[in-house]
Write a protein that holds these residues in place. Sequence first.
Motif, PDB file in Angstrom:
ATOM      1  N   VAL A 126       0.535  -4.191 -12.434  1.00  0.00           N
ATOM      2  CA  VAL A 126       1.301  -4.425 -11.562  1.00  0.00           C
ATOM      3  C   VAL A 126       2.233  -3.510 -11.370  1.00  0.00           C
ATOM      4  CG1 VAL A 126       2.996  -6.104 -10.508  1.00  0.00           C
ATOM      5  CG2 VAL A 126       0.814  -6.847 -11.110  1.00  0.00           C
ATOM      6  N   LEU A 127       3.041  -3.128 -12.704  1.00  0.00           N
ATOM      7  CA  LEU A 127       3.719  -2.161 -12.732  1.00  0.00           C
ATOM      8  C   LEU A 127       3.602  -0.771 -12.461  1.00  0.00           C
ATOM      9  CD1 LEU A 127       5.741  -3.558 -16.279  1.00  0.00           C
ATOM     10  CD2 LEU A 127       6.447  -3.778 -13.772  1.00  0.00           C
ATOM     11  N   VAL A 128       2.305  -0.471 -12.916  1.00  0.00           N
ATOM     12  CA  VAL A 128       1.759   1.039 -12.703  1.00  0.00           C
ATOM     13  C   VAL A 128       1.442   1.081 -11.214  1.00  0.00           C
ATOM     14  CG1 VAL A 128       0.063   2.458 -13.151  1.00  0.00           C
ATOM     15  CG2 VAL A 128       1.134   1.217 -14.976  1.00  0.00           C
ATOM     16  N   VAL A 129       0.852   0.262 -10.403  1.00  0.00           N
ATOM     17  CA  VAL A 129       0.162   0.308  -9.115  1.00  0.00           C
ATOM     18  C   VAL A 129       1.255  -0.267  -8.103  1.00  0.00           C
ATOM     19  CG1 VAL A 129      -1.488  -0.397  -7.419  1.00  0.00           C
ATOM     20  CG2 VAL A 129      -2.211  -0.076  -9.951  1.00  0.00           C
ATOM     21  N   GLU A 130       1.731   0.764  -7.215  1.00  0.00           N
ATOM     22  CA  GLU A 130       2.772   0.433  -6.494  1.00  0.00           C
ATOM     23  C   GLU A 130       2.240  -0.177  -5.064  1.00  0.00           C
ATOM     24  OE1 GLU A 130       6.008   2.890  -3.940  1.00  0.00           O
ATOM     25  OE2 GLU A 130       4.676   3.765  -5.065  1.00  0.00           O
ATOM     26  N   ASP A 131       2.998  -1.173  -4.567  1.00  0.00           N
ATOM     27  CA  ASP A 131       2.411  -1.983  -3.453  1.00  0.00           C
ATOM     28  C   ASP A 131       3.094  -1.060  -2.221  1.00  0.00           C
ATOM     29  OD1 ASP A 131       1.831  -3.554  -1.256  1.00  0.00           O
ATOM     30  OD2 ASP A 131       3.192  -5.060  -1.808  1.00  0.00           O
ATOM     31  N   ILE A 132       2.391  -0.298  -1.648  1.00  0.00           N
ATOM     32  CA  ILE A 132       2.798   0.775  -0.490  1.00  0.00           C
ATOM     33  C   ILE A 132       3.062   0.214   0.876  1.00  0.00           C
ATOM     34  CG2 ILE A 132       1.501   2.557  -1.688  1.00  0.00           C
ATOM     35  CD1 ILE A 132      -0.636   2.280   0.546  1.00  0.00           C
ATOM     36  N   ASP A 133       2.498  -1.369   0.856  1.00  0.00           N
ATOM     37  CA  ASP A 133       2.541  -1.908   2.256  1.00  0.00           C
ATOM     38  C   ASP A 133       3.901  -2.770   2.142  1.00  0.00           C
ATOM     39  OD1 ASP A 133       0.111  -0.835   3.283  1.00  0.00           O
ATOM     40  OD2 ASP A 133      -0.670  -2.176   2.206  1.00  0.00           O
ATOM     41  N   LYS A 134       4.494  -2.719   0.989  1.00  0.00           N
ATOM     42  CA  LYS A 134       5.711  -3.625   0.881  1.00  0.00           C
ATOM     43  C   LYS A 134       6.816  -3.347   2.100  1.00  0.00           C
ATOM     44  CE  LYS A 134       7.965  -3.263  -2.740  1.00  0.00           C
ATOM     45  NZ  LYS A 134       8.313  -3.196  -4.298  1.00  0.00           N
ATOM     46  N   GLU A 135       7.070  -2.117   2.144  1.00  0.00           N
ATOM     47  CA  GLU A 135       8.189  -1.510   2.873  1.00  0.00           C
ATOM     48  C   GLU A 135       8.147  -2.030   4.344  1.00  0.00           C
ATOM     49  OE1 GLU A 135       8.946   2.224   2.101  1.00  0.00           O
ATOM     50  OE2 GLU A 135       9.348   2.032  -0.088  1.00  0.00           O
ATOM     51  N   GLN A 136       6.881  -2.175   4.880  1.00  0.00           N
ATOM     52  CA  GLN A 136       6.369  -2.233   6.297  1.00  0.00           C
ATOM     53  C   GLN A 136       6.117  -3.762   6.731  1.00  0.00           C
ATOM     54  OE1 GLN A 136       3.673   0.688   7.015  1.00  0.00           O
ATOM     55  NE2 GLN A 136       5.243   2.148   7.568  1.00  0.00           N
ATOM     56  N   LEU A 137       6.324  -4.724   5.890  1.00  0.00           N
ATOM     57  CA  LEU A 137       5.857  -6.207   6.167  1.00  0.00           C
ATOM     58  C   LEU A 137       6.544  -6.687   7.517  1.00  0.00           C
ATOM     59  CD1 LEU A 137       5.993  -7.452   2.467  1.00  0.00           C
ATOM     60  CD2 LEU A 137       4.093  -7.055   3.859  1.00  0.00           C
ATOM     61  N   GLY A 138       7.774  -5.991   7.737  1.00  0.00           N
ATOM     62  CA  GLY A 138       8.526  -6.521   9.069  1.00  0.00           C
ATOM     63  C   GLY A 138       8.069  -5.828  10.041  1.00  0.00           C
ATOM     64  N   ASP A 139       7.268  -4.809  10.137  1.00  0.00           N
ATOM     65  CA  ASP A 139       7.146  -3.946  11.373  1.00  0.00           C
ATOM     66  C   ASP A 139       5.705  -4.746  11.856  1.00  0.00           C
ATOM     67  OD1 ASP A 139       6.373  -2.196  13.195  1.00  0.00           O
ATOM     68  OD2 ASP A 139       6.198  -0.349  11.841  1.00  0.00           O
ATOM     69  N   PRO A 140       5.666  -5.174  13.133  1.00  0.00           N
ATOM     70  CA  PRO A 140       4.687  -5.763  13.550  1.00  0.00           C
ATOM     71  C   PRO A 140       3.530  -4.704  13.924  1.00  0.00           C
ATOM     72  CG  PRO A 140       6.423  -5.671  15.192  1.00  0.00           C
ATOM     73  CD  PRO A 140       6.854  -5.351  13.888  1.00  0.00           C
ATOM     74  N   TYR A 141       3.875  -3.495  14.114  1.00  0.00           N
ATOM     75  CA  TYR A 141       2.895  -2.442  14.633  1.00  0.00           C
ATOM     76  C   TYR A 141       2.276  -1.619  13.412  1.00  0.00           C
ATOM     77  CZ  TYR A 141       5.195  -2.724  19.029  1.00  0.00           C
ATOM     78  OH  TYR A 141       5.920  -3.261  19.992  1.00  0.00           O
ATOM     79  N   ALA A 142       2.811  -2.149  12.216  1.00  0.00           N
ATOM     80  CA  ALA A 142       2.190  -1.599  11.195  1.00  0.00           C
ATOM     81  C   ALA A 142       0.766  -2.274  10.384  1.00  0.00           C
ATOM     82  CB  ALA A 142       3.265  -1.252  10.097  1.00  0.00           C
ATOM     83  N   ASN A 143       0.871  -3.534  10.757  1.00  0.00           N
ATOM     84  CA  ASN A 143       0.042  -4.488  10.078  1.00  0.00           C
ATOM     85  C   ASN A 143      -0.155  -4.370   8.461  1.00  0.00           C
ATOM     86  OD1 ASN A 143      -1.206  -5.152  12.775  1.00  0.00           O
ATOM     87  ND2 ASN A 143      -2.356  -3.532  12.965  1.00  0.00           N
ATOM     88  N   ALA A 144       0.781  -4.375   7.994  1.00  0.00           N
ATOM     89  CA  ALA A 144       1.148  -4.247   6.610  1.00  0.00           C
ATOM     90  C   ALA A 144       0.315  -5.292   5.929  1.00  0.00           C
ATOM     91  CB  ALA A 144       2.408  -4.099   5.964  1.00  0.00           C
ATOM     92  N   GLU A 145       0.344  -6.766   6.542  1.00  0.00           N
ATOM     93  CA  GLU A 145      -0.387  -7.888   5.786  1.00  0.00           C
ATOM     94  C   GLU A 145      -1.929  -7.673   5.836  1.00  0.00           C
ATOM     95  OE1 GLU A 145       1.767  -8.012   8.357  1.00  0.00           O
ATOM     96  OE2 GLU A 145       3.430  -8.887   8.011  1.00  0.00           O
ATOM     97  N   TYR A 146      -2.289  -6.809   6.549  1.00  0.00           N
ATOM     98  CA  TYR A 146      -3.854  -6.808   6.382  1.00  0.00           C
ATOM     99  C   TYR A 146      -4.321  -5.304   6.267  1.00  0.00           C
ATOM    100  CZ  TYR A 146      -2.784 -10.722   9.390  1.00  0.00           C
ATOM    101  OH  TYR A 146      -2.266 -11.904   9.793  1.00  0.00           O
ATOM    102  N   ALA A 147      -3.528  -4.425   5.870  1.00  0.00           N
ATOM    103  CA  ALA A 147      -3.626  -2.842   5.958  1.00  0.00           C
ATOM    104  C   ALA A 147      -4.902  -2.841   4.589  1.00  0.00           C
ATOM    105  CB  ALA A 147      -2.644  -2.106   5.457  1.00  0.00           C
ATOM    106  N   LYS A 148      -4.815  -3.663   3.650  1.00  0.00           N
ATOM    107  CA  LYS A 148      -5.602  -3.082   2.407  1.00  0.00           C
ATOM    108  C   LYS A 148      -6.926  -3.796   3.002  1.00  0.00           C
ATOM    109  CE  LYS A 148      -6.616  -2.553  -2.018  1.00  0.00           C
ATOM    110  NZ  LYS A 148      -8.215  -2.987  -1.925  1.00  0.00           N
ATOM    111  N   GLU A 149      -7.142  -4.868   3.604  1.00  0.00           N
ATOM    112  CA  GLU A 149      -8.487  -5.315   3.989  1.00  0.00           C
ATOM    113  C   GLU A 149      -9.015  -4.606   5.149  1.00  0.00           C
ATOM    114  OE1 GLU A 149      -5.636  -7.252   3.686  1.00  0.00           O
ATOM    115  OE2 GLU A 149      -6.356  -8.701   2.106  1.00  0.00           O
ATOM    116  N   ILE A 150      -8.212  -3.829   5.917  1.00  0.00           N
ATOM    117  CA  ILE A 150      -8.559  -3.019   6.860  1.00  0.00           C
ATOM    118  C   ILE A 150      -9.375  -2.017   6.567  1.00  0.00           C
ATOM    119  CG2 ILE A 150      -8.104  -1.458   8.873  1.00  0.00           C
ATOM    120  CD1 ILE A 150      -5.732  -3.642   9.714  1.00  0.00           C
TER     121      ILE A 150
END
Length: 403
Positions: A126-150
């Motif tokens: 967890v410390l090495v791998v960065e969560d790249i979608d964390k910064e866009q969780l509030g953006d409805p157009y970024a779909n950060a919650e589903y980006a990894k699954e997409i």
Amino acid sequence: MPVARSSKAQSSKQPRASKAPSVTENVPQEKEEGCQAKRSPSSPQGGPKKRSAFGDITNAHKNQTVTGKKEGVKAPTHKATRAPPAPIVAKNNEINLKKSLRKTPPTDVPVEPEKDSVSEEPVQQVLVVEDIDKEQLGDPYANAEYAKEIFDYMREREEKFQLPDYMEKQPDISRDMRAILVDWMVEVQENFELNHETLYLAVKLVDHYLVEVVSMRDKLQLIGSTAVLIASKFEERCPPCVDDFLYICDDAYKREELIAMETSILRTLNFDINIPIPYRFLRRFAKCARASMETLTLARFLCEMTLQEYDYARERPSKLAASSLLLALTMKNLGGWTPTLEYYSGYCAQDLHPLVKRLNFLLTYQPCDKLKAVRTKYSHRVFFEVAKTTPMDMMKLEEKLKS
């Protein structure tokens, strides 16, 4: 008063001496029950259930105290009341107790470090791998919650859209003709100011259509322009109209022919045109590397150079995008393949090295000098003039990849 104190001390010491073994039993039991209560929430009696490993240790402690009682009572009466085999049994019990005392400490020591080592492994990841979608969780157009699954779903769809070697089935079309067509499609994308996704998807539509349909060379431009039309309707907010495509074809085809070809392509592909393309993966991986716009543009230039080459058409889009980004990072001396990139791309650095070398060779020795649409496009200031970047020496590239 001194006499009363001594009497109280004597009366309190006697029961404590008799209850001393039970105190030694309860101490490890409480510790073990505290550990077991978290692991086994239910038991037949409603209390915490113990595992066999901890149960063995508990039984060893119990055996020590119980046999100690028996030996303490029976020791003075061995010779008078017991038969000769009794001392042998007592000695065996003493030997077993000594063995159990020697064995129990090492069993406690490895159990706890193994738990700590197992619990530390995911913490390090967890410390090495960065969560790249964390910064866009509030953006409805970024779909950060589903980006990894997409993107995982797009990786799965790559299996369905693997291209075979279809040029063997095309008697009137060659690789050079395909390269000329793609070079023209790059100019169309630039003149109409279309998205890069539109260009990549249009090239994929041409390839998958030619897999199923044998075509003549005089229809090849019609296939390419129609593929750009379909991709524009899929990707663009305001796609060009049919008359625009008839115009760029210099009125070589009629409106009816263009509409008929659109119907033919869609029916041949069963209207399944959501084909994975390298450009989408490239933007995702560049975000993982936190690459600058100039580095991303260099990777886009390397990736777009492969559109004209038939040999790269059968490469996986995700692998092609990852290799283009790795070569761009190496050319800019920005480091190698990080654990974050490996996690989100699904490729380790060793998997990409052969394709990275091929891309650098393509950049160094372009097969056809007449096809300059991509180089001319990325020589502009808007694209940071990345086409003028000096290719790496093959020996230096290999040394950097190994390091």
